[in-house]
Design an enzyme around this catalytic site. Structure first.
Site, PDB file in Angstrom:
ATOM      1  N   ASN A  78       0.802  -1.227   0.000  1.00 37.54           N
ATOM      2  CA  ASN A  78       0.000   0.000   0.000  1.00 37.54           C
ATOM      3  C   ASN A  78       0.832   1.274   0.000  1.00 37.54           C
ATOM      4  O   ASN A  78       0.359   2.313  -0.417  1.00 37.54           O
ATOM      5  CB  ASN A  78      -0.963   0.004   1.191  1.00 37.54           C
ATOM      6  CG  ASN A  78      -0.273  -0.265   2.504  1.00 37.54           C
ATOM      7  OD1 ASN A  78       0.558  -1.177   2.611  1.00 37.54           O
ATOM      8  ND2 ASN A  78      -0.592   0.514   3.517  1.00 37.54           N
ATOM      9  N   GLN A  89      -4.778  -3.433  -2.520  1.00 41.28           N
ATOM     10  CA  GLN A  89      -4.232  -2.418  -3.435  1.00 41.28           C
ATOM     11  C   GLN A  89      -4.168  -2.909  -4.880  1.00 41.28           C
ATOM     12  O   GLN A  89      -3.949  -2.115  -5.785  1.00 41.28           O
ATOM     13  CB  GLN A  89      -2.821  -2.007  -2.973  1.00 41.28           C
ATOM     14  CG  GLN A  89      -2.787  -1.296  -1.635  1.00 41.28           C
ATOM     15  CD  GLN A  89      -3.386   0.100  -1.695  1.00 41.28           C
ATOM     16  OE1 GLN A  89      -3.462   0.730  -2.746  1.00 41.28           O
ATOM     17  NE2 GLN A  89      -3.826   0.598  -0.546  1.00 41.28           N
ATOM     18  N   SER A  94     -11.131  -4.628  -0.886  1.00 39.21           N
ATOM     19  CA  SER A  94     -11.880  -3.505  -0.327  1.00 39.21           C
ATOM     20  C   SER A  94     -12.400  -2.628  -1.457  1.00 39.21           C
ATOM     21  O   SER A  94     -11.633  -2.202  -2.324  1.00 39.21           O
ATOM     22  CB  SER A  94     -10.947  -2.697   0.580  1.00 39.21           C
ATOM     23  OG  SER A  94     -11.592  -1.532   1.001  1.00 39.21           O
ATOM     24  N   HIS A 140     -13.526   0.480  -1.721  1.00 42.27           N
ATOM     25  CA  HIS A 140     -13.208   1.903  -1.920  1.00 42.27           C
ATOM     26  C   HIS A 140     -11.831   2.151  -2.514  1.00 42.27           C
ATOM     27  O   HIS A 140     -11.465   3.294  -2.791  1.00 42.27           O
ATOM     28  CB  HIS A 140     -13.406   2.696  -0.626  1.00 42.27           C
ATOM     29  CG  HIS A 140     -12.353   2.511   0.400  1.00 42.27           C
ATOM     30  ND1 HIS A 140     -11.404   3.473   0.660  1.00 42.27           N
ATOM     31  CD2 HIS A 140     -12.086   1.490   1.221  1.00 42.27           C
ATOM     32  CE1 HIS A 140     -10.600   3.036   1.611  1.00 42.27           C
ATOM     33  NE2 HIS A 140     -10.990   1.837   1.974  1.00 42.27           N
ATOM     34  N   THR A 169     -27.253  -7.952   8.710  1.00 38.09           N
ATOM     35  CA  THR A 169     -27.972  -7.727   7.454  1.00 38.09           C
ATOM     36  C   THR A 169     -27.014  -7.185   6.392  1.00 38.09           C
ATOM     37  O   THR A 169     -26.269  -6.244   6.658  1.00 38.09           O
ATOM     38  CB  THR A 169     -29.144  -6.748   7.681  1.00 38.09           C
ATOM     39  OG1 THR A 169     -30.013  -7.343   8.642  1.00 38.09           O
ATOM     40  CG2 THR A 169     -29.905  -6.465   6.404  1.00 38.09           C
ATOM     41  N   CYS A 195       5.145  12.074  11.923  1.00 39.48           N
ATOM     42  CA  CYS A 195       4.222  13.148  12.268  1.00 39.48           C
ATOM     43  C   CYS A 195       2.867  12.978  11.622  1.00 39.48           C
ATOM     44  O   CYS A 195       1.898  13.595  12.035  1.00 39.48           O
ATOM     45  CB  CYS A 195       4.812  14.496  11.890  1.00 39.48           C
ATOM     46  SG  CYS A 195       6.023  15.031  13.088  1.00 39.48           S
TER      47      CYS A 195
END
Lengths: 394, 125
Positions: free
Chosen positions: A150, A178, A198, A200, A236, A323
């Protein structure tokens, strides 16, 4: 805005949005209800299962719909571990740069008495199937290696790793989150026993994914409740989401060649452009990587400030800097390919969309060059490097 | 909601007193590249007043903004006042920092302390 963070998530395709909104309005029945209106939703669900299976060379019975890639990874690993434990096999092989959905699940199993071998991924981010073979023991119950990384986009020899596992009788799972929709995948030809996906990441909706588990593999369910998904995943079904996922995947798989032909030269142009920045380095193998992926380290600067300034210039990207993660350590992927902390903090990932243009590539190159130069201008680390007080790493 | 306050972004985008002070008589460096933050403070002190101050920072947005704000808070001030600058004052002047970024303001305070210490040791020589 130039959206260059498609490895994080992608915009939904118009066709997928249409499928989803139409079904939300018109086919809201519960697939478990016996009346016609519920059964209509059931038909949509089962058609989606058949279509999903066909797109990866599987059988409809081998597809379980989940809430996404993380759930699929968890279920695949825990299922294989439970089945292994019953036979006294409590050793699992994976790699150092897997997604946290895999690594954290393995950590949990380690605490429960499993032994985990994390293979080295080398400087280029590629594992040789022979290394997997060498790591397999009598008590190995699972090999789980991601299809494409990824962060750095490197693509593994999945067919080769699968063959090794098949020969040794060990279950092989791959996190293909990916890769699917962007690379041609056939679970039979590639000897894959389990695969996570996945929606999305290929222009489908968020909160939907699937797990492919080859016939004969016993799945353990993570969520207890009703008998949905053959009792292996209660709750569901998200029928509109699942159907929209399949609409998106069909579109993506049909266009893999076309998309790759368009994106690859533009991606390569960006890589060549960014290589011109002194003391920079591409992360991961240059050839065996996703066509959309660019990942660089720039010495003497920190990634979050780089991202914020690129954001100001209208470019949405990502970094493996500590960060940006809220921890002190930079990306485990960059550390796994041997980048030291000092340079891993200065990383940039661009994951391009299929609609990226030459002009956008030129703009990205120019913007990154400007921002890196600007930040180096007041970086005490860069000053010491230039003055020869410290040694350049890149 | 944005990651940072407008003040942080302003100081990040337009850092004040950035660069090197060639005639500094107190210089302090704190942090390390391994953790992803290094700050270097240059002070020019005359008659117990911080006449000029500049900084260089390798770090994230809030590290750069904290350095910038810290220089503004001590510039032209008596040394005694600069010595009393706290990380809280830096963070407050920036309209707050996210919890996990508070260490950036600590680094700014420590960089000034280190530069003042350097100034004092030079005075003793």
């Amino acid at each position: 805005m130039i959206y260059a963070d498609n490895a994080a998530t992608t915009p939904m395709s118009e066709a997928a949005i249409n499928t989803m909104t139409t079904l939300i309005r018109e086919t809201y029945g519960n697939p478990s209800s016996l009346y016609e209106f519920g059964q209509k939703a059931k038909e949509v669900l089962e058609q989606a299962r058949e279509d999903t299976a066909a797109l990866i060379g599987a059988d409809a019975k081998e597809i379980i719909f989940t809430s996404g890639g993380s759930e699929a990874d968890n279920q695949a690993i825990i299922s294989a571990a439970k089945a292994g434990a019953l036979k006294g096999k409590k050793h699992i092989i994976s790699s150092k740069f897997e997604h946290h959905a895999v690594l954290h699940t393995l950590k949990k199993l380690e605490n429960e008495g499993f032994e985990v071998t994390l293979l080295d991924v080398h400087e280029n981010g590629i594992i040789d199937p022979s290394e997997v073979e060498a790591a397999i023991r009598e008590d190995t119950c699972l090999v789980t290696i991601m299809y494409a990384n990824n962060e750095i986009g490197t693509i593994q020899d999945i067919k080769g790793i699968g063959a090794v596992c098949r020969a040794k009788g060990v279950i092989f799972h791959t996190d293909a989150v990916q890769a699917i929709g962007h690379l041609k995948i056939n679970v039979v030809e590639e000897n894959i026993d389990m695969l996570s996906a996945s929606a999305h990441k290929f222009h489908g909706p968020k909160g939907v994914g699937f797990l492919y588990a080859r016939k004969g593999i016993r799945l353990a369910n993570l969520i207890e409740g009703g008998a949905q998904e053959k009792g292996k995943r209660a709750g569901t079904e998200n029928v509109p989401g699942i159907a929209a996922m399949v609409t998106a995947l069909k579109e993506e798989v049909a266009n893999i060649d076309k998309n790759t032909a368009h994106i690859l030269p533009i991606r390569n142009k960006i890589i060549e452009g960014l290589k011109e920045i002194p003391h920079s380095a591409l992360n991961g193998d240059e050839e065996r990587r996703l066509p959309s992926n660019v990942n660089f380290c720039f010495e003497g600067i920190e990634g979050e400030s780089l991202l914020l300034l690129l954001d100001d210039k209208g470019i949405a990207a990502s970094s493996g800097s500590a960060c940006t993660s809220g921890s002190l350590d930079p990306s485990h992927v960059l550390l796994a390919i041997g980048r030291v902390h000092d340079v891993a903090h200065g990383s940039l990932r661009l994951s391009l969309g299929e609609d990226v243009t030459e002009e956008e590539a030129d703009y990205i190159i120019k913007a990154v060059k400007e921002v890196v130069e600007y930040l180096r201008g007041f970086s005490p680390v860069w000053r010491d490097l230039v003055a020869g007080k410290t040694q350049f790493i890149l | 909601m944005a990651l940072y306050s407008e003040k942080v972004m302003d100081h990040f985008r337009n850092p004040r007193n950035v660069g090197v002070l060639e005639d500094a008589n107190g210089v302090g460096t704190v942090g390390n590249a391994k953790c992803g933050d290094i700050m270097k403070m240059y002070l020019k002190i005359e008659d117990d007043i911080v006449k000029d101050v500049k900084f260089e920072t390798f770090g994230c947005g809030s590290a750069i903004a904290s350095s910038s704000m810290a220089t503004e808070l001590i510039k032209g001030k008596p040394v005694e006042e600069a010595r009393q600058l706290t990380n809280k004052a830096v963070a407050e002047a920036l309209d707050g920092l996210p919890d996990y970024k508070m260490h950036c303001s600590v680094l700014a305070q420590e960089a000034i302390e280190a530069a003042l210490k350097d100034y004092e040791s030079r005075q003793e020589e």
